[in-house]
Design a protein around this motif. Structure first.
Motif, PDB file in Angstrom:
ATOM      1  N   GLY A  21       0.777  -1.255   0.061  1.00 26.36           N
ATOM      2  CA  GLY A  21      -0.084   0.015   0.188  1.00 26.36           C
ATOM      3  C   GLY A  21       0.762   1.086  -0.188  1.00 26.36           C
ATOM      4  O   GLY A  21       0.589   2.208  -0.706  1.00 26.36           O
ATOM      5  N   ARG A  22       2.258   1.142   0.802  1.00 26.27           N
ATOM      6  CA  ARG A  22       2.824   2.465   0.836  1.00 26.27           C
ATOM      7  C   ARG A  22       3.415   2.761  -0.260  1.00 26.27           C
ATOM      8  O   ARG A  22       3.263   4.049  -0.960  1.00 26.27           O
ATOM      9  N   ALA A  29       0.734   9.169  -6.066  1.00 24.76           N
ATOM     10  CA  ALA A  29       0.965  10.675  -5.536  1.00 24.76           C
ATOM     11  C   ALA A  29       1.898  11.287  -6.419  1.00 24.76           C
ATOM     12  O   ALA A  29       1.743  12.750  -6.519  1.00 24.76           O
ATOM     13  N   CYS A  30       2.765  10.683  -7.078  1.00 22.58           N
ATOM     14  CA  CYS A  30       3.866  11.294  -7.905  1.00 22.58           C
ATOM     15  C   CYS A  30       3.187  11.663  -9.225  1.00 22.58           C
ATOM     16  O   CYS A  30       3.931  12.278 -10.062  1.00 22.58           O
ATOM     17  N   HIS A  31       2.097  11.056  -9.683  1.00 24.70           N
ATOM     18  CA  HIS A  31       1.413  11.222 -11.191  1.00 24.70           C
ATOM     19  C   HIS A  31       1.107  12.741 -11.376  1.00 24.70           C
ATOM     20  O   HIS A  31       0.289  13.396 -10.289  1.00 24.70           O
ATOM     21  N   PRO A  32       1.434  13.258 -12.496  1.00 24.17           N
ATOM     22  CA  PRO A  32       1.015  14.708 -12.743  1.00 24.17           C
ATOM     23  C   PRO A  32      -0.464  15.017 -12.724  1.00 24.17           C
ATOM     24  O   PRO A  32      -0.727  16.095 -12.392  1.00 24.17           O
ATOM     25  N   ASN A  33      -1.167  13.925 -13.088  1.00 19.94           N
ATOM     26  CA  ASN A  33      -2.488  14.062 -13.237  1.00 19.94           C
ATOM     27  C   ASN A  33      -3.590  13.819 -12.002  1.00 19.94           C
ATOM     28  O   ASN A  33      -4.691  13.823 -12.002  1.00 19.94           O
ATOM     29  N   ARG A  36      -4.277  14.537  -5.343  1.00 19.51           N
ATOM     30  CA  ARG A  36      -3.963  14.089  -4.054  1.00 19.51           C
ATOM     31  C   ARG A  36      -4.306  12.452  -3.926  1.00 19.51           C
ATOM     32  O   ARG A  36      -5.123  12.074  -4.595  1.00 19.51           O
ATOM     33  N   VAL A  37      -3.458  12.111  -3.038  1.00 22.09           N
ATOM     34  CA  VAL A  37      -3.434  10.613  -2.612  1.00 22.09           C
ATOM     35  C   VAL A  37      -3.675  10.526  -1.004  1.00 22.09           C
ATOM     36  O   VAL A  37      -3.038  10.946  -0.407  1.00 22.09           O
ATOM     37  N   ASP A  48       8.875   6.072   4.035  1.00 20.75           N
ATOM     38  CA  ASP A  48       8.550   7.531   3.595  1.00 20.75           C
ATOM     39  C   ASP A  48       7.402   7.259   2.585  1.00 20.75           C
ATOM     40  O   ASP A  48       7.513   6.473   1.788  1.00 20.75           O
ATOM     41  N   ILE A  49       6.177   8.054   2.853  1.00 17.96           N
ATOM     42  CA  ILE A  49       5.118   8.193   2.164  1.00 17.96           C
ATOM     43  C   ILE A  49       5.229   9.260   1.033  1.00 17.96           C
ATOM     44  O   ILE A  49       4.253   9.592   0.359  1.00 17.96           O
ATOM     45  N   GLY A  50       6.070  10.017   0.925  1.00 21.53           N
ATOM     46  CA  GLY A  50       6.192  11.045  -0.078  1.00 21.53           C
ATOM     47  C   GLY A  50       5.085  12.120   0.338  1.00 21.53           C
ATOM     48  O   GLY A  50       4.784  12.698   1.218  1.00 21.53           O
TER      49      GLY A  50
END
Length: 339
Positions: A21-22, A29-33, A36-37, A48-50
């Motif tokens: 899950g992490r 969350a790093c995807h530009p479109n 938020r996650v 780290d979950i960024g």
């Protein structure tokens, strides 16, 4: 996530205290479109979950509905179904987390006007493993022996509730991914622990067929399912099958045959073999992945054999361990003799 991901896409990911899950939530969350996650679990993530926003919540509690409504979630990715009790408090707690948790999550999803998609990670263990099984299970087939308890029973109940939700919310794209046993250098699971043993037990007189899904392909199919929004139930596995003995040889593991009535007494990783794993290591299982390619449009990067080969990089060959033990013993004897 081009097809279904537009500005403002909001994902809720369950089970973010565990590695699957992490890592998935952090990548999404790093995807530009993706706007938020939100990661949800009863305990904080270990790593780290960024950019992921963490909410400490128990999906067995109706409060999860408030989280979905407040954040205006449009996609739920359900990854908190667990295969072993671990530190959860035993089998009864595990069943509550799996079945009751999924029921509450789906109840919350049913009343969420913003929701457009639900992705559920399931498992091919829903088919069970028995001497009466077909060569390959398709998604329309039922298990030859209906599971009465354990993880397989949990998954059967969960999928039943998911189908009910899909009927009640036809406007929501519901995708169920029945994943084969996952292997990879970082995977911690009952079958990974089995093959990491110095001496691997096998059921006397049986050499079951096995299929695997590489951990990278697991992340890949989850991302693909969210991105494309294709509804339905899909078997997911790497191409090909290997027998238990072939896997052991590729991992350079020594095997020891144990009569079937005694195999349940074998222990690994500090615990007993789960009933589902004992059945799999006796009868094996094969699943047809035609729908995964033709309808879902996903192609794993790793075959079953390539998955095992990559997993082998993290497994010290049994022979090497024996050689090192002998070398250490020889060194101690030489030192004691004063040579």
């Amino acid at each position: 996530m081009a097809e279904r991901t537009g500005p403002g896409r909001v994902l809720l990911v369950t089970g973010v205290s565990r590695d699957l899950g992490r890592r998935f939530a952090r990548a999404a969350a790093c995807h530009p479109n993706v706007e938020r996650v939100i990661g949800v679990d009863v305990a904080p993530p270990r790593g780290d979950i960024g950019k992921v926003g963490f909410v400490r919540a128990d999906i067995r509690n109706p409060v999860i509905a408030k989280v979905i409504a407040k954040e205006e979630v449009d996609t739920v990715v359900h990854l908190s179904v667990i295969a072993t009790p671990g530190n959860t408090g035993g089998r009864s707690t595990m069943k509550e987390l799996n079945v009751i948790g999924t029921m509450q999550l789906l109840a919350a999803c049913q009343t969420a006007p913003s929701l457009r998609q639900v992705v559920v990670k399931s498992t091919t263990q829903v088919y069970g493993a028995s001497s009466r099984d077909p060569a390959m299970f398709t998604e329309s087939m039922e298990p030859r022996r209906t599971p009465s308890s354990g993880y397989a029973r949990d998954v059967a109940d969960i999928e039943s509730y998911v189908r009910g939700f899909a009927r009640r919310r036809p406007d929501v794209a519901v995708t169920v991914l029945r994943c084969a046993n996952v292997l990879g250098p970082r995977v911690v699971s009952p079958i990974a622990s089995h093959f990491r043993r110095t001496v691997v037990p096998n059921v006397l007189g049986f050499d079951p067929r096995l299929q695997f899904l590489h951990e990278q392909d697991l992340y890949g199919v989850l991302e693909h399912a969210v991105r494309t929004g294709v509804p339905g139930t899909f078997n997911v596995a790497g191409d090909g099958v290997l027998t238990h003995s072939q896997v052991a040889r590729r991992l350079q593991r020594m095997t020891v045959p144990i009569p079937e009535p005694l195999f349940g007494l074998a222990r690994f990783g500090g615990g007993e073999y789960p009933a589902e794993l004992r059945a799999l290591l006796t009868y094996g299982r094969g699943v047809d992945t035609s729908r995964m390619r033709s309808l879902l449009g996903f192609e794993p990067r790793y075959t079953t054999e390539e998955t095992v080969v990559d997993f082998a990089e993290s497994v010290m060959p049994s022979a090497n361990r024996a050689d090192r033990a002998l070398a250490a013993l020889e060194s101690r004897l030489t030192g004691a003799s004063g040579d």
